[in-house]
Design a protein around this motif. Structure first.
Motif, PDB file in Angstrom:
ATOM      1  N   THR A  92       0.978  -1.021   0.142  1.00 60.79           N
ATOM      2  CA  THR A  92      -0.281  -0.001  -0.002  1.00 60.79           C
ATOM      3  C   THR A  92       0.842   1.333   0.065  1.00 60.79           C
ATOM      4  OG1 THR A  92      -0.315  -0.074   2.232  1.00 60.79           O
ATOM      5  CG2 THR A  92      -2.039  -1.136   1.204  1.00 60.79           C
ATOM      6  N   PRO A  93       0.303   2.476  -0.247  1.00 62.97           N
ATOM      7  CA  PRO A  93       1.351   3.591  -0.409  1.00 62.97           C
ATOM      8  C   PRO A  93       1.917   4.079   0.852  1.00 62.97           C
ATOM      9  CG  PRO A  93      -1.051   3.942  -1.676  1.00 62.97           C
ATOM     10  CD  PRO A  93      -1.191   2.684  -0.964  1.00 62.97           C
ATOM     11  N   ASP A  94       1.300   3.716   2.113  1.00 59.66           N
ATOM     12  CA  ASP A  94       2.205   3.960   3.275  1.00 59.66           C
ATOM     13  C   ASP A  94       3.090   2.802   3.561  1.00 59.66           C
ATOM     14  OD1 ASP A  94       0.781   1.623   4.060  1.00 59.66           O
ATOM     15  OD2 ASP A  94      -0.406   2.525   5.692  1.00 59.66           O
ATOM     16  N   GLY A  95       3.423   1.942   2.491  1.00 64.23           N
ATOM     17  CA  GLY A  95       4.598   0.968   2.746  1.00 64.23           C
ATOM     18  C   GLY A  95       4.398  -0.385   3.350  1.00 64.23           C
ATOM     19  N   THR A  96       3.013  -0.622   3.706  1.00 61.72           N
ATOM     20  CA  THR A  96       2.616  -1.666   4.400  1.00 61.72           C
ATOM     21  C   THR A  96       2.655  -2.850   3.388  1.00 61.72           C
ATOM     22  OG1 THR A  96       1.159  -0.772   6.153  1.00 61.72           O
ATOM     23  CG2 THR A  96       0.847  -3.101   5.493  1.00 61.72           C
ATOM     24  N   VAL A  97       3.138  -3.921   3.721  1.00 57.58           N
ATOM     25  CA  VAL A  97       3.231  -5.132   2.835  1.00 57.58           C
ATOM     26  C   VAL A  97       2.110  -6.404   3.251  1.00 57.58           C
ATOM     27  CG1 VAL A  97       4.432  -6.939   1.450  1.00 57.58           C
ATOM     28  CG2 VAL A  97       5.393  -4.560   1.868  1.00 57.58           C
ATOM     29  N   ASP A  98       1.455  -6.890   2.475  1.00 59.00           N
ATOM     30  CA  ASP A  98       0.499  -7.964   2.955  1.00 59.00           C
ATOM     31  C   ASP A  98       0.540  -8.902   1.811  1.00 59.00           C
ATOM     32  OD1 ASP A  98      -0.836  -6.416   5.026  1.00 59.00           O
ATOM     33  OD2 ASP A  98      -1.708  -5.250   3.557  1.00 59.00           O
ATOM     34  N   VAL A  99       0.694 -10.224   2.640  1.00 57.92           N
ATOM     35  CA  VAL A  99       0.556 -11.454   1.527  1.00 57.92           C
ATOM     36  C   VAL A  99      -0.898 -11.723   1.381  1.00 57.92           C
ATOM     37  CG1 VAL A  99       1.428 -13.822   1.389  1.00 57.92           C
ATOM     38  CG2 VAL A  99       2.623 -12.458   2.502  1.00 57.92           C
ATOM     39  N   LEU A 100      -1.476 -11.752   0.245  1.00 62.29           N
ATOM     40  CA  LEU A 100      -2.847 -12.138  -0.222  1.00 62.29           C
ATOM     41  C   LEU A 100      -3.211 -13.458  -0.770  1.00 62.29           C
ATOM     42  CD1 LEU A 100      -3.404  -8.910  -2.412  1.00 62.29           C
ATOM     43  CD2 LEU A 100      -3.679  -9.202  -0.103  1.00 62.29           C
ATOM     44  N   ARG A 101      -1.987 -14.241  -1.040  1.00 65.33           N
ATOM     45  CA  ARG A 101      -2.302 -15.620  -1.243  1.00 65.33           C
ATOM     46  C   ARG A 101      -0.909 -16.245  -1.172  1.00 65.33           C
ATOM     47  NH1 ARG A 101      -6.899 -18.082  -4.665  1.00 65.33           N
ATOM     48  NH2 ARG A 101      -6.170 -20.300  -4.809  1.00 65.33           N
ATOM     49  N   SER A 102      -0.788 -17.606  -0.675  1.00 68.14           N
ATOM     50  CA  SER A 102       0.480 -18.119  -0.588  1.00 68.14           C
ATOM     51  C   SER A 102       0.476 -19.575  -1.130  1.00 68.14           C
ATOM     52  CB  SER A 102       1.121 -18.303   0.765  1.00 68.14           C
ATOM     53  OG  SER A 102       0.154 -18.875   1.500  1.00 68.14           O
ATOM     54  N   GLY A 103       1.404 -20.512  -1.329  1.00 69.42           N
ATOM     55  CA  GLY A 103       1.357 -21.814  -1.745  1.00 69.42           C
ATOM     56  C   GLY A 103       1.215 -21.839  -3.234  1.00 69.42           C
ATOM     57  N   LEU A 104       1.504 -20.743  -4.031  1.00 71.95           N
ATOM     58  CA  LEU A 104       1.371 -20.765  -5.474  1.00 71.95           C
ATOM     59  C   LEU A 104       2.732 -21.405  -6.229  1.00 71.95           C
ATOM     60  CD1 LEU A 104       0.051 -17.144  -5.245  1.00 71.95           C
ATOM     61  CD2 LEU A 104      -1.259 -19.119  -5.868  1.00 71.95           C
ATOM     62  N   GLN A 105       2.266 -21.918  -7.375  1.00 72.54           N
ATOM     63  CA  GLN A 105       3.333 -22.522  -8.414  1.00 72.54           C
ATOM     64  C   GLN A 105       3.800 -21.703  -9.343  1.00 72.54           C
ATOM     65  OE1 GLN A 105       4.203 -25.597  -8.284  1.00 72.54           O
ATOM     66  NE2 GLN A 105       2.777 -26.713  -6.951  1.00 72.54           N
ATOM     67  N   PHE A 106       4.736 -20.846  -9.097  1.00 71.03           N
ATOM     68  CA  PHE A 106       5.634 -19.892  -9.659  1.00 71.03           C
ATOM     69  C   PHE A 106       4.667 -18.701 -10.179  1.00 71.03           C
ATOM     70  CE2 PHE A 106       8.968 -18.112 -12.325  1.00 71.03           C
ATOM     71  CZ  PHE A 106      10.023 -18.241 -11.531  1.00 71.03           C
ATOM     72  N   PRO A 107       3.875 -18.149  -9.363  1.00 71.23           N
ATOM     73  CA  PRO A 107       3.138 -16.988  -9.710  1.00 71.23           C
ATOM     74  C   PRO A 107       4.134 -15.826 -10.416  1.00 71.23           C
ATOM     75  CG  PRO A 107       3.578 -16.482  -7.296  1.00 71.23           C
ATOM     76  CD  PRO A 107       4.122 -18.008  -7.766  1.00 71.23           C
ATOM     77  N   ASN A 108       3.708 -15.487 -11.535  1.00 67.91           N
ATOM     78  CA  ASN A 108       4.459 -14.698 -12.403  1.00 67.91           C
ATOM     79  C   ASN A 108       3.648 -13.008 -12.945  1.00 67.91           C
ATOM     80  OD1 ASN A 108       6.189 -13.746 -14.415  1.00 67.91           O
ATOM     81  ND2 ASN A 108       6.822 -15.703 -14.964  1.00 67.91           N
ATOM     82  N   GLY A 109       3.247 -12.952 -14.001  1.00 68.58           N
ATOM     83  CA  GLY A 109       2.705 -11.583 -14.518  1.00 68.58           C
ATOM     84  C   GLY A 109       1.600 -11.275 -13.597  1.00 68.58           C
ATOM     85  N   VAL A 110       1.315 -10.016 -13.628  1.00 68.74           N
ATOM     86  CA  VAL A 110       0.235  -9.351 -13.077  1.00 68.74           C
ATOM     87  C   VAL A 110      -0.394  -8.228 -13.844  1.00 68.74           C
ATOM     88  CG1 VAL A 110      -0.479  -8.246 -10.940  1.00 68.74           C
ATOM     89  CG2 VAL A 110       1.500  -9.536 -10.758  1.00 68.74           C
ATOM     90  N   ALA A 111      -1.560  -8.349 -13.833  1.00 64.07           N
ATOM     91  CA  ALA A 111      -2.412  -7.258 -14.633  1.00 64.07           C
ATOM     92  C   ALA A 111      -3.626  -6.779 -13.927  1.00 64.07           C
ATOM     93  CB  ALA A 111      -2.810  -7.804 -16.071  1.00 64.07           C
ATOM     94  N   LEU A 112      -3.913  -5.423 -14.359  1.00 63.37           N
ATOM     95  CA  LEU A 112      -5.035  -4.705 -13.502  1.00 63.37           C
ATOM     96  C   LEU A 112      -6.083  -4.539 -14.441  1.00 63.37           C
ATOM     97  CD1 LEU A 112      -5.657  -3.646 -10.461  1.00 63.37           C
ATOM     98  CD2 LEU A 112      -4.720  -1.326 -11.519  1.00 63.37           C
ATOM     99  N   ALA A 113      -7.350  -4.698 -14.142  1.00 63.23           N
ATOM    100  CA  ALA A 113      -8.616  -4.212 -14.927  1.00 63.23           C
ATOM    101  C   ALA A 113      -8.397  -2.822 -15.093  1.00 63.23           C
ATOM    102  CB  ALA A 113     -10.062  -4.521 -14.335  1.00 63.23           C
ATOM    103  N   PRO A 114      -8.935  -2.415 -16.190  1.00 60.20           N
ATOM    104  CA  PRO A 114      -8.755  -0.892 -16.620  1.00 60.20           C
ATOM    105  C   PRO A 114      -9.528   0.053 -15.735  1.00 60.20           C
ATOM    106  CG  PRO A 114      -9.003  -1.963 -18.713  1.00 60.20           C
ATOM    107  CD  PRO A 114      -9.063  -2.986 -17.422  1.00 60.20           C
ATOM    108  N   ASP A 115     -10.693  -0.544 -15.223  1.00 59.44           N
ATOM    109  CA  ASP A 115     -11.340   0.142 -14.055  1.00 59.44           C
ATOM    110  C   ASP A 115     -11.149  -0.222 -12.537  1.00 59.44           C
ATOM    111  OD1 ASP A 115     -12.447  -2.420 -13.808  1.00 59.44           O
ATOM    112  OD2 ASP A 115     -14.571  -1.879 -14.136  1.00 59.44           O
ATOM    113  N   GLU A 116     -10.082  -1.048 -12.492  1.00 58.18           N
ATOM    114  CA  GLU A 116      -9.494  -1.286 -11.075  1.00 58.18           C
ATOM    115  C   GLU A 116     -10.506  -2.146 -10.510  1.00 58.18           C
ATOM    116  OE1 GLU A 116      -7.450   1.985  -9.060  1.00 58.18           O
ATOM    117  OE2 GLU A 116      -6.094   2.281 -10.676  1.00 58.18           O
ATOM    118  N   SER A 117     -11.328  -2.740 -10.869  1.00 59.74           N
ATOM    119  CA  SER A 117     -12.195  -3.806 -10.204  1.00 59.74           C
ATOM    120  C   SER A 117     -11.543  -5.020 -10.104  1.00 59.74           C
ATOM    121  CB  SER A 117     -13.636  -3.881 -11.234  1.00 59.74           C
ATOM    122  OG  SER A 117     -13.312  -4.427 -12.226  1.00 59.74           O
TER     123      SER A 117
END
Length: 327
Positions: free
Chosen positions: A162-187
């Motif tokens: 988050t902009p204040d520098g806080t880091v959260d793990v949203l999901r773990s146990g993943l098989q080599f998570p890679n690319g990330v993309a955001l919806a145009p409306d950020e939904s």
């Protein structure tokens, strides 16, 4: 670098679908003075950014005629994104999550590499500066990505800063998570789970906010970096088509994979010489574009970025970026 030991587990992959017929338009290739131009990013002037394996972040002018080094992270830059303050966000496999001033070259560490962040790979950024990013594996270095594939223990994670520098793990146990993309409306935000051949979506707003679902499953290739195009579609770079022999190998007793990992590199299965990118609808997962062909002069596409009807490509193996125009 000495190869690490692996402790494989058995995994049963679903049967792969068919590859599309050859449909790749002619490529234009722009060479750069560094190896492994893994991702690509385009600014509003058409300049193209990439990072190479000696730590440099490069900028090509929109005509491909001038190449500048804008920064040196001292690590291994992978995914690149624009930050709201005008800097570049750099996912660095050796140093963590970085912000790079594209004018001065100054590098700021946003999330350092640590036991909590081992292999920072790719990211997406919201308008308020929230960063969603992947930590592909807690076990291996980037140079030993094949070890993570053969072991298949799933130690990757999906995180948020988050902009204040806080880091959260949203999901773990993943098989080599890679690319990330955001919806145009950020939904929603989407990330690729490479060894599971799928894309996972996290809803950020609306009635389903906070829920995960699978938007594309049993993909026919290894999804690497993904991005949201100017067309609003989610673009996927397939680093390699799936190999039925590998899927079969992952079902076998761990001892067989341990033996395979000990073989010299020249005797191990090699990547296929292909170029493959796909665009899907972020809401439905429907395939909208599918460009596939033999990699003649360019291969192993790990980055993709559509910008005003032109599709730019990056590669973990090539000393170049490439592009083609949408038909």
């Amino acid at each position: 670098m000495r190869r690490p030991a692996i402790e494989p587990v058995v995994w049963k992959a679903p049967r792969a679908g068919r590859r599309p017929p050859p449909s790749l338009p002619p490529l234009t290739v722009w060479h750069v003075n560094g190896s492994g131009a893994e991702d690509v990013l385009v600014d509003d002037k058409g300049n193209v950014y990439t990072g190479v394996d000696d730590g440099r972040v490069l900028r090509l002018t929109s005509d491909g005629r001038r190449l500048d080094t804008i920064a040196d992270t001292g690590g291994r830059p992978l995914g690149l994104e624009h930050l709201p303050d005008g800097r570049l966000l750099v996912c660095d496999a050796k140093r963590g999550l970085l912000a790079v001033d594209r004018v001065t070259g100054a590098v700021e560490t946003l999330v350092p590499r640590s036991p909590q962040l081992h292999l920072c790979n790719n990211a997406a950024v919201t308008a308020d500066g929230t960063i969603y990013f992947t930590d592909s594996t807690q076990r291996f270095e980037l140079t030993h990505w094949k070890a993570d594939l053969l072991e298949h223990t799933g130690t990757g994670r999906f995180l948020r800063r988050t902009p204040d520098g806080t880091v959260d793990v949203l999901r773990s146990g993943l098989q080599f998570p890679n690319g990330v993309a955001l919806a145009p409306d950020e939904s929603f935000v989407v990330f690729a789970e490479m060894w599971e051949y799928r894309l996972i979506r996290l809803w950020l707003s609306g009635a389903r906010a906070g829920e995960f679902d699978v938007i594309a499953d049993n993909l026919p290739g290894f999804p690497d970096n993904i991005s949201t195009g100017s067309d609003g579609h989610i673009w996927i770079a397939f680093a390699n088509p799936r190999d039925p022999r590998l899927d079969l190998l992952l079902r076998t007793p761990p001892a067989l994979r341990k033996a395979l990992w000990r073989l010299p590199e020249r005797l191990q299965p090699a990547e296929k010489k292909t170029v493959w990118v796909r665009a899907i609808d972020g809401g439905t997962g429907q395939v909208l574009h599918d460009f596939y062909g033999a990699g003649v002069g360019y291969h192993m596409v790990t980055g993709v970025r559509e910008h005003d009807g032109r599709v730019y490509l990056g590669s973990l193996e090539e000393r170049a970026v490439a592009f083609f125009d949408l038909p």
